[in-house]
Every structure is written in C-alpha cells, then in structure tokens.
Design a protein around this motif. Structure first.
Motif, PDB file in Angstrom:
ATOM      1  N   UNK A 103     -17.119 -30.409  26.232  1.00  0.00           N
ATOM      2  CA  UNK A 103     -18.374 -31.640  25.887  1.00  0.00           C
ATOM      3  C   UNK A 103     -18.501 -31.139  24.288  1.00  0.00           C
ATOM      4  N   UNK A 104     -18.374 -29.965  23.802  1.00  0.00           N
ATOM      5  CA  UNK A 104     -18.608 -29.657  22.540  1.00  0.00           C
ATOM      6  C   UNK A 104     -17.789 -30.055  21.294  1.00  0.00           C
ATOM      7  N   UNK A 105     -18.247 -30.093  20.390  1.00  0.00           N
ATOM      8  CA  UNK A 105     -17.636 -30.486  19.125  1.00  0.00           C
ATOM      9  C   UNK A 105     -17.816 -29.784  17.830  1.00  0.00           C
ATOM     10  N   UNK A 106     -17.128 -29.392  16.853  1.00  0.00           N
ATOM     11  CA  UNK A 106     -17.517 -29.006  15.712  1.00  0.00           C
ATOM     12  C   UNK A 106     -17.601 -27.370  15.525  1.00  0.00           C
ATOM     13  N   UNK A 107     -17.180 -26.790  16.541  1.00  0.00           N
ATOM     14  CA  UNK A 107     -17.312 -25.414  16.346  1.00  0.00           C
ATOM     15  C   UNK A 107     -16.269 -24.687  15.881  1.00  0.00           C
ATOM     16  N   UNK A 108     -15.030 -25.172  15.786  1.00  0.00           N
ATOM     17  CA  UNK A 108     -14.007 -24.456  15.168  1.00  0.00           C
ATOM     18  C   UNK A 108     -13.381 -23.327  15.797  1.00  0.00           C
ATOM     19  N   UNK A 109     -12.971 -22.273  15.143  1.00  0.00           N
ATOM     20  CA  UNK A 109     -12.591 -21.077  15.553  1.00  0.00           C
ATOM     21  C   UNK A 109     -13.358 -20.588  16.850  1.00  0.00           C
ATOM     22  N   UNK A 110     -14.652 -20.850  16.955  1.00  0.00           N
ATOM     23  CA  UNK A 110     -15.577 -20.351  18.078  1.00  0.00           C
ATOM     24  C   UNK A 110     -15.065 -20.992  19.398  1.00  0.00           C
TER      25      UNK A 110
END
Length: 351
Positions: free
Chosen positions: A19-26
């Motif tokens: 559900x999450x977006x924009x966390x890249x490498x994490x």
C-alpha cells in the motif's frame, strides 16, 4: 495487553508494504526482510542470516512510523513501539534504563517481532563531560548492550528512526547493530498520487493530476493525509462524496496558463531537446510543460530530462555543447516567433 509503549499486534487485514509508495531502497529492504522472516519461521534459515537492524532517516512527516506498521503487517509479526523520549520521561537514570530494557524484553517475549525505536537521534552521543552527558552515556551504553551485546537479540528486528543521523553515537551504527542506513526523502509525483489514492480512495482525472502534482511538490505523506482530511470535511459539509474537486479546492491557488504561453514553452523546450540530440548531449528521457502556475510563486514551468552520459572528459567542446543546448530554447523561439521572451522559466535535467 497493548500499552502506550508496548505491543501492537498486527491486524489480519491492514496497511502493508504493497500500500506504500515512494520509499525507494527502504521498500526493497522491507520485502527482503519479510521473505527472510518467513523462511526463519519455517526453519529454513538461521536467525544469523536475517538482517535484523536498520536505521531510517528523513525529515518529519515522510512516513517512517507508517512504514514500520506496514512492515510488521507484511512480515506478519508483532510490532513493539519504543521511543527515546518515552524512555527518558522516567527522569531518574535507573527508571530510564528499565524503560529501555522493557521495550526490548517485550519484543523478545513476542519474538519474532519488530521493535521500532522512534527519535533515536535524541539519545545523542558519548564524549561530553557534564552531568547530562554522563546520564546519556549510561543510556547509550544500555542501548548498545541491547542492540548487540553479549546476549544476542534472537528473533528481534530493530528499526530505528531519526531526523538527524549524524547526531547518533557511531557505535549504534556498528556492524551487528543498526548497520544499514537508508534515507527517506519526500515522495515524488507518482508516490504522492498513490498516497492520495490510499487515503481518499479516489483517482484524479488528467487535469486534476497536473494541478495536484504541481501544488504538492515538496509535501510529505503526512501533509497529503491532512489535505485529504480537509477535503473530506468540505465534502461532508456539502453533503457530497469526496471527489477530485474537493481535493483541488484544498491546494494552493493556481491559474491556468494561456494556450499561446504554453505553446511558447513547448517550442522553447523542444529547442533544448533538438540541439541536445544533434550534439549527442544525451538521450532525451522526458519533457514536461506545465499548464498551470501557482499564484505568487516563481518556479520552473518546463524542463527537458537527459540520460546522464556517465564519466567523460570535460573538454572545451563539452562545455561549448552544454552552452549550445542551453541557448537552444532561445534559438527555437526566434525561429518560430521571430523573437524570444524572458517569462518562461525552464530547466535542463540530467538523470
């Protein structure tokens, strides 16, 4: 029993990493951890193969706490919340140390589990000589022992979150403790749209997307969540279901640019792209022209993105070509309109 500082059991259905977006490498690290924990619980890998410590840093509001909740749900393990400020609320050194140990013990009892330590940078670092530094020195020593001392923290993944990682004692980031450091920045346009959809359940149309992307540039996930709450409140007052119109009404005021102005921007940016292509400046990977301007704000209204050519000698020809690409926009305007304007702010971006 859940407490203000204790165990938060994951819900059968809840927020997950999907559900999450924009966390890249994490995000990649989180999915790898979920896979490792599943294998560990199945007895396929030893605990020593699980990467059990990470430090997340970033400005307030980027979603470090939300990530921890989604991570626990994805991994299907309990989440234990710990906070340095809560530990220090006890005041007396003995009580603060007991509170610190209590968080780790809670996680050990419910292992495998994730222990999320918020505001870990506020614990400071060792080396000072006044009584406050001595106090914090004992707290840090306790934390170091719990993170990677003589007794292993079998089954406990520690996720530390902070705003200022450079303030941390270097020993906390030593191998075997929080040795992986991942920075989280403000979400990009695609991530902001996904955050909006998650909190509101709506999808904007093409015109609304452009306005939303422009007006929310630089906002955090928490900012967008607040924006959605305000939009829902407005919709309720009007006895309506929240829609893109309500979202747009809560953005910073903006004005649509005239068609002739947009055409001039497009010609200008095309000039950059054509000259860059002819000179081998790099492959054009994107071009953006804005149809709106935020009122009383001076910002870039168009840009061309080029693929970075990598390491190369910076010769005279290189700099002459770079200057030519910059002047390509003006040359295009002169060719098409017979003159050029100074109102179209633009940018050449290497990706």
């Amino acid at each position: 029993m859940p407490t203000a500082e204790g165990l938060v059991k994951p819900k059968p259905v809840g927020l997950t990493l999907s559900d999450l977006h924009g966390y890249g490498e994490l995000m990649e690290w989180g999915h790898e951890l979920a896979n490792d924990l599943a294998n560990y619980k199945a007895g396929l890998v030893p605990w020593s193969d699980v990467h059990a410590g990470v430090l997340i840093s970033g400005p307030p509001g980027v979603g470090k706490t939300i990530f921890a909740r989604a991570l626990a749900n994805t991994c299907d393990v309990p989440l234990v919340y710990g906070s340095v400020s809560k530990w220090l609320e006890a005041g007396h050194l003995d009580d603060a140390i007991k509170a610190t140990r209590a968080s780790f013990n809670e996680a050990k009892i419910n292992a495998p589990a994730i222990l999320f330590i918020d505001e870990i940078d506020t614990i400071g670092s060792r080396g000072g000589r006044d009584r406050h530094d001595v106090y914090f020195g004992f707290i840090i020593a306790t934390l170091l022992e719990l993170l990677g001392g003589f007794e292993p923290r079998q089954g406990v993944v520690v996720v530390g979150a902070c705003n200022f990682p450079n303030q941390l004692d270097s020993a906390i980031r030593r191998a075997g403790r929080l040795d992986r450091h991942i920075e989280v920045g403000f979400p990009d346009a695609k991530a902001r749209q996904s955050i909006l959809t998650f909190h509101s359940g709506i999808t904007l149309d093409v015109g609304e997307v452009e306005q939303f992307d422009l007006a929310t540039d630089g906002l955090s996930g928490a900012d967008i969540e607040l924006l959605v709450k305000d939009a829902k409140r407005s919709a309720r007052r009007q006895s309506e279901k929240v829609s893109g119109r309500h979202i747009i009404s809560k953005l910073r005021p903006m004005s649509a640019l005239p068609d002739e102005y947009i055409r001039a921007l497009a010609v200008h940016e095309a000039g950059h792209a054509i000259v860059g292509f002819e000179l081998g400046h790099g492959n054009v990977t994107g071009m953006k022209i804005s149809s709106y301007r935020i009122n009383a704000e001076n910002r870039v209204l168009g840009y061309v993105e080029y693929e970075h050519a990598g390491a190369q000698r910076k010769t005279r020809t290189h700099y002459e070509n770079a200057i030519a690409v910059c002047l390509g926009g003006i040359a295009a305007e002169i060719e098409v309109f017979g003159s050029f304007g100074d109102g179209g702010r633009d940018q050449v971006v290497l990706t």
